[in-house]
Design an enzyme around this catalytic site. Sequence first.
Site, PDB file in Angstrom:
ATOM      1  N   MET A 117       0.870  -1.173   0.000  1.00  0.00           N
ATOM      2  CA  MET A 117       0.000   0.000   0.000  1.00  0.00           C
ATOM      3  C   MET A 117       0.910   1.226   0.000  1.00  0.00           C
ATOM      4  SD  MET A 117      -1.567   2.760   1.327  1.00  0.00           S
ATOM      5  CE  MET A 117      -0.866   2.834   2.977  1.00  0.00           C
ATOM      6  N   GLU A 118       1.048   1.871  -1.141  1.00  0.00           N
ATOM      7  CA  GLU A 118       1.955   3.008  -1.261  1.00  0.00           C
ATOM      8  C   GLU A 118       1.219   4.302  -1.588  1.00  0.00           C
ATOM      9  OE1 GLU A 118       5.785   1.998  -3.301  1.00  0.00           O
ATOM     10  OE2 GLU A 118       4.715   0.144  -3.812  1.00  0.00           O
ATOM     11  N   SER A 119      -0.067   4.363  -1.214  1.00  0.00           N
ATOM     12  CA  SER A 119      -0.862   5.551  -1.531  1.00  0.00           C
ATOM     13  C   SER A 119      -0.477   6.749  -0.681  1.00  0.00           C
ATOM     14  CB  SER A 119      -2.352   5.245  -1.343  1.00  0.00           C
ATOM     15  OG  SER A 119      -2.786   4.257  -2.249  1.00  0.00           O
TER      16      SER A 119
END
Length: 376
Positions: A117-119
Amino acid sequence: MNWIFHLFCAVYGIFCEENSFTIYWNVPTHQCEKLNVSFISLLKELNIVHNKDGNFSGESFTILYSPGLWPSMEHKNITNGGMPQCGNMTLHLEKLEKDVKEKLKDDGYSGLAVIDMESWRPVFRQNTGWMIKYRELTFEQYNKTLAEEYKNNTTNDKLRNRLIKESAEIFEAPAKDFLMNSTELVKKYWKDAKWGYYGFPYCFNMGVAANARNESCPKIVKEENNKTEWLFKSYDYWFPSVYITKVNFTCEERGQLVRGRVTEYQRLRKEFNPKAKIYPYVWFLYNLSNEYLSKEDLEMSLKILKMGKMDGAVIWGSSKNLTKECECKDLYDYVNGTMRTVLEGLKKPENNVKWNGSCQETSDAARYLKNCTDKQ
């Protein structure tokens, strides 16, 4: 024969601790199986852990890309509320459970399970680069007048610091909830899986500006990592990144980047989660480049990880570079040549010496991803 091994190490004064160092394969070479280029036997021969039949996801290793409904503003698109404070936790957890069930299938899955999850980053100040949008919109949520004032005068450090401090109060609590509730759910239903988030812990050492490079993580980042101890205590498998850049970096600086990060991983594990297993991600290409890591840089990276008491490494690669038979053959040759030499060298006791901070640029010609076309 154990005593001979330890005697050899003592006589030559080298580090010979018999710690396990496991290499995992997170490269979509299942695409190559369809192109009649099989990596299965090669990976097995090199003792690189991979999934049965060359599958990208399987019994040994699975990566899940943003499973659930994570609030995001990636690619300039506002999805699922955009920011953590605007997301819907109930819907996210429902979708998360559904997505993981589809991916893992088996409730008894016991392999590595990486959530990518790199948001956004849970530390508000660390949302830089394209993530600056989270700052700007949260500034406006806090105080539109001050946000507009800062937009017109971004050199006002006092105002900037005030906005970051107050906006962090809005952003960080829900960000923590999303991360913590997600790991709590997946660990509840898939108890045997070795869960962890990709990317954490962060370090941000060896910045782009050559005159501002330091091997150690910045003091403020260490302090922020300490305050994020709740995250490092919540799961026992860490998957940070030690990708290195070649352009405008010397080989010494590339080594310092890896060593500085490993030092921080060691510190955080010792302070907050001594049972954590750490498998940093290593890319076989230089960051922002199509050039393969030289033998020297691949060896340096893996040696620093091993001597830094990391539990292993995850080799990563992108699907976009493995769409043609010739591209698959090119990577196969690299693994069978350069990577084989490095991995076999790591097993030799005489090579188990800590990196001393000096190195020499390779004299070999640079090797790039093959720009090729298959049979017409």
